[in-house]
Scaffold this motif. Structure first.
Motif: not given
Length: 413
Positions: A180-184, A192-193, A223-226, A234-238
């Motif tokens: 989970a940590r490496v994926l994040l 990006r996910a 599948a879960a990340l989509r 977008p800017l707030v998300e980044d």
């Protein structure tokens, strides 16, 4: 003439007061918190009768620090007085509630003069037991820090990336797991996910140490990340993704610290002679056993009987009686670390000991709540531990939980 020493502890200096049997001040000093100050204290004690056969007892309001360690190494009685208890004694000496460092030192010295029997000296634990205590407590602190860091990160992800939490929930360890940590770290935002390919996900799993079931996990995460979800601008998300990476670094540090300290604590614990007896109990592994040993120590004279240990652990209830009023309540003043380890111990023993399970079920049948039943079971188990450590014997299931005879038909009739 007996002499008693009180030390008002501070970060850079300490106030010393020596009183005699009548409570008369015989000497006072202020020493620095270094080797020179320690030597001044030892010289002052020697001038007033301190020697190999007649050690002057010392009272101080802390159980940690170099000064305390050096005093304990001199084989003298050292009393760690609770600051709340010392504040009550202070009212004996002044009606206007004035306070000063010198007065506090005199109060501590007079506590030993009048009520030494009501207080305990610091335990004479072995060097190895003290080392286990340091490592086990540090590991427990690291686990609590890991939980706090994980909760902060989870709360932040709920605000902009709930799909990630759903994706890593089936993973063993959840958000704290290496996967989970490496994926994040590889994809801190939903955008990006969603762009991660199967090859990239496969690489993430391998970097996290995953060796089996990689292809099935790649398919599930892809599948879960989509899955569609609500999104921030977008800017707030980044920006929130950058904040998540900062929180992730704190979680990584806490996880690494907890794992490294766990290995060190287990290694030191398994070298202790009490380790085999402690781990012979159901539900006690090396890490939980290290936490238990850290709090009870290996000084067998510390607790005169099992009742004292049970009260110290918070397993024994408190009875308050006044006139016709009688109440039995859970003990609030206790060793919180030992109580936390006791909860884990009792809960794990439910599946490892039939006697423990039957004892828990009986308490639940008597309308005890889950926590109360576990505390009662812990009370039973820690009493058995005191017996085993005192007698130097291993845990015996039949002795700890003797089988109750079934009622006969004649008795029932």
């Amino acid at each position: 003439m007996r002499v008693f020493c009180g030390i008002d502890w501070a970060s850079d200096h300490h106030d010393i007061a020596l009183v005699d049997n009548d409570g008369k001040l015989v000497a006072r000093a202020r020493i620095s918190d270094d080797a020179t100050g320690l030597q001044q204290l030892l010289d002052l004690l020697a001038d007033h009768g301190d020697g190999p056969d007649t050690r002057i007892p010392v009272a101080i309001e802390t159980s940690r620090g170099l000064l305390v360690a050096c005093l304990r190494a001199s084989d003298r009685p050292v009393y760690a007085i609770n600051p709340m208890a010392a504040s009550r004694y202070r009212e004996r000496h002044t009606a206007v509630r004035k306070k000063s460092d010198h007065l506090d030192a005199m109060v501590l010295a007079n506590i030993l003069r009048t009520d030494a029997a009501a207080h305990r000296t610091m335990p004479a634990d072995s060097e190895l037991a003290q080392a286990v205590a340091i490592l086990a407590r540090a590991q427990q602190d690291a686990v609590w820090d890991r939980t706090q860091a994980g909760n902060k990160l989870r709360s932040h992800l709920h605000e902009y990336f709930p799909g990630y939490l759903d994706a890593v929930q089936p993973i063993l360890g959840g958000l704290n797991s290496p996967v989970a940590r490496v994926l994040l770290a590889a994809a801190p935002t939903p955008a990006r996910a969603a762009r991660l390919t199967r090859t990239q996900l496969r690489s993430v799993l391998k970097r996290a140490g995953r060796q089996r079931g990689i292809e099935d996990e790649v398919t599930r995460l892809h599948a879960a990340l989509r899955v569609p979800q609500m999104r921030q601008l977008p800017l707030v998300e980044d920006a929130m993704g950058r904040q998540a990476l900062t929180l992730l670094r704190k979680l990584d540090t806490a996880c690494i610290s907890a794992d490294e300290l766990a290995e060190a604590a287990v290694e030191a614990f398994e070298a202790h002679p009490d380790a085999e007896i402690i781990t012979s109990f159901p539900g006690l592994g090396s890490l939980t056993g290290a936490r238990v040993l850290a709090e009870i120590g290996d000084d067998r004279s510390r607790f005169a009987d099992a009742k004292g240990l049970k009260a110290y652990a918070g397993a024994a209830p408190v009875t308050r009686a006044s006139g016709k009023s009688l109440s039995v309540k859970a003990r609030r003043i206790k060793n919180q670390r030992l109580a936390a380890a006791g909860y884990l111990w009792a809960f794990a023993s439910l599946t490892a000991s039939p006697g423990a399970r039957a004892h828990y079920d009986r308490r639940r049948a008597d309308d005890d709540r889950h926590i109360s039943a576990l505390r009662n079971l812990f009370n039973r188990m820690i009493g058995c531990l005191h017996h085993c450590l005192t007698k130097r014997v291993h845990y015996d299931e039949t002795a700890a939980f003797p089988t109750r005879p079934e009622p006969s038909l004649a008795t029932a009739a």
